[in-house]
Design a protein around this motif. Structure first.
Motif, mmCIF file in Angstrom:
data_model
loop_
_atom_site.group_PDB
_atom_site.id
_atom_site.type_symbol
_atom_site.label_atom_id
_atom_site.label_comp_id
_atom_site.label_asym_id
_atom_site.label_seq_id
_atom_site.Cartn_x
_atom_site.Cartn_y
_atom_site.Cartn_z
ATOM 1 N N ASN A 1 0.769 -1.142 0.024
ATOM 2 C CA ASN A 1 -0.053 0.002 -0.048
ATOM 3 C C ASN A 1 0.934 1.274 -0.027
ATOM 4 O O ASN A 1 0.527 2.229 -0.610
ATOM 5 N N SER A 2 1.765 1.232 0.782
ATOM 6 C CA SER A 2 2.929 2.409 0.688
ATOM 7 C C SER A 2 3.553 2.671 -0.609
ATOM 8 O O SER A 2 3.801 3.613 -1.043
ATOM 9 N N ARG A 3 3.873 1.505 -1.153
ATOM 10 C CA ARG A 3 4.512 1.346 -2.682
ATOM 11 C C ARG A 3 3.288 2.153 -3.618
ATOM 12 O O ARG A 3 3.771 2.720 -4.469
ATOM 13 N N HIS A 4 2.289 1.928 -3.408
ATOM 14 C CA HIS A 4 1.016 2.261 -4.237
ATOM 15 C C HIS A 4 0.882 3.728 -4.144
ATOM 16 O O HIS A 4 1.034 4.488 -5.014
ATOM 17 N N GLU A 5 1.059 4.188 -3.082
ATOM 18 C CA GLU A 5 0.725 5.796 -2.427
ATOM 19 C C GLU A 5 2.260 6.504 -3.121
ATOM 20 O O GLU A 5 2.114 7.649 -3.901
ATOM 21 N N LEU A 6 3.215 5.784 -3.035
ATOM 22 C CA LEU A 6 4.443 6.360 -3.490
ATOM 23 C C LEU A 6 4.653 6.397 -5.080
ATOM 24 O O LEU A 6 5.102 7.539 -5.665
ATOM 25 N N LEU A 7 4.368 5.226 -5.684
ATOM 26 C CA LEU A 7 4.664 5.114 -6.961
ATOM 27 C C LEU A 7 3.407 5.396 -7.947
ATOM 28 O O LEU A 7 3.533 6.407 -8.949
ATOM 29 N N ALA A 8 2.201 4.999 -7.631
ATOM 30 C CA ALA A 8 1.124 4.960 -8.561
ATOM 31 C C ALA A 8 0.348 6.381 -8.199
ATOM 32 O O ALA A 8 -0.211 6.826 -9.042
ATOM 33 N N VAL A 9 0.503 6.919 -7.064
ATOM 34 C CA VAL A 9 0.071 8.142 -6.777
ATOM 35 C C VAL A 9 0.933 9.228 -6.955
ATOM 36 O O VAL A 9 0.817 10.300 -7.483
ATOM 37 N N GLU A 10 1.864 9.411 -6.075
ATOM 38 C CA GLU A 10 2.809 10.615 -5.858
ATOM 39 C C GLU A 10 3.662 10.560 -7.427
ATOM 40 O O GLU A 10 3.509 11.846 -7.813
ATOM 41 N N LEU A 11 4.373 9.639 -7.758
ATOM 42 C CA LEU A 11 5.151 9.851 -8.685
ATOM 43 C C LEU A 11 4.606 9.871 -10.061
ATOM 44 O O LEU A 11 4.896 10.641 -10.996
ATOM 45 N N GLN A 12 3.421 9.178 -10.046
ATOM 46 C CA GLN A 12 2.707 9.402 -11.337
ATOM 47 C C GLN A 12 2.083 10.631 -11.612
ATOM 48 O O GLN A 12 2.245 11.289 -12.625
ATOM 49 N N SER A 13 1.568 11.253 -10.488
ATOM 50 C CA SER A 13 0.974 12.770 -10.576
ATOM 51 C C SER A 13 2.186 13.539 -10.643
ATOM 52 O O SER A 13 1.943 14.649 -11.602
ATOM 53 N N HIS A 14 3.403 13.612 -10.242
ATOM 54 C CA HIS A 14 4.390 14.399 -10.408
ATOM 55 C C HIS A 14 4.947 14.334 -12.036
ATOM 56 O O HIS A 14 5.262 15.138 -12.466
ATOM 57 N N ILE A 15 4.897 13.205 -12.590
ATOM 58 C CA ILE A 15 5.267 13.020 -13.885
ATOM 59 C C ILE A 15 4.471 13.629 -14.918
ATOM 60 O O ILE A 15 4.876 14.568 -15.814
ATOM 61 N N LEU A 16 3.165 13.814 -14.481
ATOM 62 C CA LEU A 16 2.344 14.400 -15.389
ATOM 63 C C LEU A 16 2.247 15.722 -15.336
ATOM 64 O O LEU A 16 2.153 16.575 -16.040
ATOM 65 N N ALA A 17 2.524 16.361 -13.967
ATOM 66 C CA ALA A 17 2.361 17.731 -13.749
ATOM 67 C C ALA A 17 3.713 18.644 -13.893
ATOM 68 O O ALA A 17 3.575 19.728 -14.073
ATOM 69 N N HIS A 18 4.854 17.995 -13.919
ATOM 70 C CA HIS A 18 6.109 18.658 -13.893
ATOM 71 C C HIS A 18 7.153 18.340 -14.899
ATOM 72 O O HIS A 18 7.158 17.265 -15.436
ATOM 73 N N PRO A 19 7.630 19.494 -15.622
ATOM 74 C CA PRO A 19 8.840 18.990 -16.601
ATOM 75 C C PRO A 19 9.741 18.253 -16.017
ATOM 76 O O PRO A 19 10.336 18.181 -14.888
ATOM 77 N N LEU A 20 10.443 17.486 -16.991
ATOM 78 C CA LEU A 20 11.600 16.794 -16.549
ATOM 79 C C LEU A 20 12.794 16.616 -17.474
ATOM 80 O O LEU A 20 12.539 16.571 -18.698
ATOM 81 N N SER A 21 13.723 16.966 -16.771
ATOM 82 C CA SER A 21 15.090 16.869 -17.585
ATOM 83 C C SER A 21 15.440 15.574 -18.011
ATOM 84 O O SER A 21 15.053 14.558 -17.164
ATOM 85 N N ASP A 22 16.523 15.545 -18.819
ATOM 86 C CA ASP A 22 17.061 14.284 -19.251
ATOM 87 C C ASP A 22 17.696 13.435 -18.186
ATOM 88 O O ASP A 22 17.429 12.359 -17.664
ATOM 89 N N VAL B 1 5.847 -0.395 -10.931
ATOM 90 C CA VAL B 1 6.810 -0.023 -11.589
ATOM 91 C C VAL B 1 6.758 0.053 -13.051
ATOM 92 O O VAL B 1 7.249 1.072 -13.878
ATOM 93 N N LEU B 2 6.245 -0.718 -13.669
ATOM 94 C CA LEU B 2 5.978 -0.713 -15.189
ATOM 95 C C LEU B 2 5.112 0.301 -15.584
ATOM 96 O O LEU B 2 5.505 0.915 -16.779
ATOM 97 N N ASP B 3 4.178 0.519 -14.868
ATOM 98 C CA ASP B 3 3.267 1.755 -15.144
ATOM 99 C C ASP B 3 4.053 3.056 -15.280
ATOM 100 O O ASP B 3 3.816 4.092 -15.914
ATOM 101 N N VAL B 4 4.996 3.041 -14.057
ATOM 102 C CA VAL B 4 5.943 4.460 -14.264
ATOM 103 C C VAL B 4 6.645 4.563 -15.690
ATOM 104 O O VAL B 4 6.878 5.577 -15.854
ATOM 105 N N LEU B 5 7.256 3.284 -15.703
ATOM 106 C CA LEU B 5 8.298 3.415 -16.912
ATOM 107 C C LEU B 5 7.349 3.694 -18.140
ATOM 108 O O LEU B 5 7.922 4.544 -18.994
ATOM 109 N N ARG B 6 6.280 3.402 -18.189
ATOM 110 C CA ARG B 6 5.348 3.601 -19.500
ATOM 111 C C ARG B 6 5.340 5.376 -19.374
ATOM 112 O O ARG B 6 5.222 5.838 -20.275
ATOM 113 N N ALA B 7 4.881 5.780 -18.294
ATOM 114 C CA ALA B 7 4.446 7.174 -18.114
ATOM 115 C C ALA B 7 5.845 7.978 -18.565
ATOM 116 O O ALA B 7 5.765 8.991 -19.093
ATOM 117 N N LEU B 8 6.937 7.644 -18.087
ATOM 118 C CA LEU B 8 8.259 8.148 -18.165
ATOM 119 C C LEU B 8 8.345 8.150 -19.856
ATOM 120 O O LEU B 8 8.953 9.083 -20.530
#
Length: 274
Positions: free
Chosen positions: A22-43, A69-76
């Motif tokens: 559940n903590s992994r879900h909050e960290l990866l699926a919620v926080e990280l995914q939302s930041h990838i969508l919302a913020h610019p990302l340098s190389d 993890v795979l979902d995060v990779l797809r988002a990246l």
């Protein structure tokens, strides 16, 4: 406070090892995914995230966590497609290399570190279709793309390391992982069959070794059943190259040849050689 990828990645690195799904879900699926969508990302920031995620390869053993993890990779990959492909190749290269023995002639290598190989292969399956699916790259040009070529070769080594030298017993862990790995590659090729030609060109090159045999067989077993459905299939174009590879590499191999590659390449020989 303003968002900082540096600060978040440092926190990600600290918390990525949590054992709570559940903590992994909050960290990866919620926080990280939302930041990838919302913020610019340098190389560099993208590479740093992938390096941190690499720590999950052996740590995350449940399906839900690995899928996150795979979902995060797809988002990246959607964020920076070209950089993503290069980053996966550069980050995974030394990891895969560390799993290989000093010599490919000893059969013990087939049985070692199977589960991490399976996870790394699933990462590569995310990256391989990206140039065609997201960047509209011409398939023929991929043969000369250094990063993409490296991904193909890494995939071949991983799949060979997963595949047993002999038919596995149904229900065993090695059989399940090998079967799942093969099906994952099949699905990837069916979603993006334009990869078949350049992959065969790379895998049947004069420098290819026995470790390319399982992926070649996998490609063949994927393509033969769908060749009548107007899907791009270049078996005819690479028929001579595949036969040459079998003759040059497999027939004289001192290393164990995987049962799956022999079986799959048998399909090719029956279909195109007769």
């Amino acid at each position: 406070d303003s968002f900082s990828w540096k600060s978040f990645t440092e926190r990600l690195s600290e918390k990525i090892s949590t054992t709570s799904v559940n903590s992994r879900h909050e960290l990866l699926a919620v926080e990280l995914q939302s930041h990838i969508l919302a913020h610019p990302l340098s190389d560099r920031e993208l590479v740093d995230i992938i390096v941190v995620l690499k720590g999950t390869v052996s740590l995350y053993v449940d399906r839900r966590s690995r899928t996150m993890v795979l979902d995060v990779l797809r988002a990246l990959s959607l964020k920076k497609a070209e950089v993503f492909v290069k980053a996966i190749a550069s980050v995974l290269d030394p990891v895969v290399e560390s799993m290989q023995p000093k010599s490919i002639t000893h059969p013990d290598m087939i049985a070692t570190v199977v589960a991490p190989r399976f996870v790394l292969l699933s990462w590569i399956n995310v990256a391989l279709p990206v140039p065609i699916a997201q960047l509209s790259v011409e398939p023929e040009s991929l043969v000369g793309d250094v990063a993409w070529k490296r991904l193909v070769l890494l995939a071949s080594r991983l799949l060979w390391g997963i595949a047993p030298a002999h038919p596995g017993q149904r229900g065993t862990k090695s059989y399940v992982l090998s079967s799942s790995a093969h099906h994952d590659v099949w699905r990837t090729l069916r979603r993006c069959p334009q990869m078949i030609g350049p992959m065969l060109a790379i895998l049947t090159a004069d420098t290819s070794g026995v470790d390319a045999s399982v992926l070649i067989g996998n490609i063949v077993s994927t393509a033969v059943p769908i060749r009548d459905k107007s899907v791009l299939w270049e078996a005819e174009k690479y028929k001579d190259a595949i036969i040459s590879y079998i003759d040059r590499v497999l027939l004289g191999s001192k290393a164990p040849v995987s049962y799956s590659s022999v079986s799959d390449l048998g399909v090719f020989l029956r279909t195109y050689v007769g």
